[in-house]
Design a protein around this motif. Structure first.
Motif, PDB file in Angstrom:
ATOM      1  N   THR A 156      11.254   6.042  17.370  1.00 31.74           N
ATOM      2  CA  THR A 156      11.162   4.628  17.000  1.00 31.74           C
ATOM      3  C   THR A 156      11.975   3.785  17.969  1.00 31.74           C
ATOM      4  O   THR A 156      11.528   2.719  18.412  1.00 31.74           O
ATOM      5  CB  THR A 156      11.655   4.407  15.554  1.00 31.74           C
ATOM      6  N   ARG A 157      13.150   4.247  18.313  1.00 33.89           N
ATOM      7  CA  ARG A 157      13.980   3.509  19.274  1.00 33.89           C
ATOM      8  C   ARG A 157      13.377   3.550  20.668  1.00 33.89           C
ATOM      9  O   ARG A 157      13.482   2.584  21.419  1.00 33.89           O
ATOM     10  CB  ARG A 157      15.402   4.059  19.282  1.00 33.89           C
ATOM     11  N   HIS A 158      12.697   4.619  21.011  1.00 33.15           N
ATOM     12  CA  HIS A 158      12.042   4.717  22.332  1.00 33.15           C
ATOM     13  C   HIS A 158      10.927   3.679  22.473  1.00 33.15           C
ATOM     14  O   HIS A 158      10.623   3.247  23.590  1.00 33.15           O
ATOM     15  CB  HIS A 158      11.492   6.123  22.560  1.00 33.15           C
ATOM     16  N   SER A 159      10.329   3.277  21.351  1.00 34.49           N
ATOM     17  CA  SER A 159       9.267   2.275  21.416  1.00 34.49           C
ATOM     18  C   SER A 159       9.802   0.897  21.792  1.00 34.49           C
ATOM     19  O   SER A 159       9.027  -0.018  22.047  1.00 34.49           O
ATOM     20  CB  SER A 159       8.510   2.201  20.087  1.00 34.49           C
ATOM     21  N   LEU A 160      11.115   0.746  21.839  1.00 36.61           N
ATOM     22  CA  LEU A 160      11.758  -0.513  22.234  1.00 36.61           C
ATOM     23  C   LEU A 160      12.169  -0.528  23.703  1.00 36.61           C
ATOM     24  O   LEU A 160      12.735  -1.513  24.175  1.00 36.61           O
ATOM     25  CB  LEU A 160      12.994  -0.769  21.364  1.00 36.61           C
TER      26      LEU A 160
END
Length: 178
Positions: A156-160
């Motif tokens: 989820t953080r990688h999608s940022l």
């Protein structure tokens, strides 16, 4: 909108437009308790048939020198809280806006770049739509925040995480031939 009288009993007696089928919450520098009451009344009257739509969830709008003002997300949250339901967000990071554009125009995601200064709206939308993403560091996001997301093991953080970044949008001008 003004409150139609001195007491809450007066506020719920004001006439409502019969054709209203949606409450749209966007940036409004004149947002007031009276408008919040009116929005809730429409939503209660229409139930699930009355749409609650928000333009975006930006919680703060950055200003020069590190200052900021409350963003539209604060207004959306106020109406959501009063209505006890969640708004459908049509702006970033929801892909609704991109899908509308892609239906009307021949957009090739592989040849499209999303440029923005916020990870949680601009970059997230670009990544979720399969676009190349470019972060400008002139807004609310610092490079340390990007590195924190990049180094995490959380998808989820990688999608940022953007594909590229520049210090300023002006850094793009030479590449555009200007």
């Amino acid at each position: 909108a003004a409150l139609p009288g001195p007491a809450p009993a007066d506020w719920v007696q004001a006439p409502l437009e019969p054709a209203v089928r949606a409450v749209l919450v966007g940036f409004d520098e004149h947002f007031s308790y009276a408008k919040l009451c009116q929005a809730l009344r429409y939503l209660l009257r229409g139930g699930s048939e009355c749409l609650l739509v928000g333009t975006n969830r930006d919680h703060r709008l950055p200003l020069e020198g590190g200052a900021g003002i409350p963003g539209t997300g604060c207004l959306v949250k106020a109406v959501e809280t009063a209505a006890q339901r969640e708004a459908f967000i049509v702006g970033k990071p929801n892909r609704f806006m991109f899908d509308c554009v892609a239906q009307e125009f021949p957009v090739d995601p592989a040849r499209t770049i999303m440029v923005g200064d916020r990870l949680d709206t601009d970059i997230l939308m670009g990544n979720s739509c399969g676009l190349t993403t470019l972060l400008t560091l002139t807004g609310v996001t610092a490079l340390d925040e990007v590195r924190g997301h990049q180094d995490s093991g959380c998808p989820t953080r990688h999608s940022l995480v953007p594909d590229y970044y520049v210090d300023s949008i002006a850094d793009l001008l030479p590449a555009l031939g200007q």
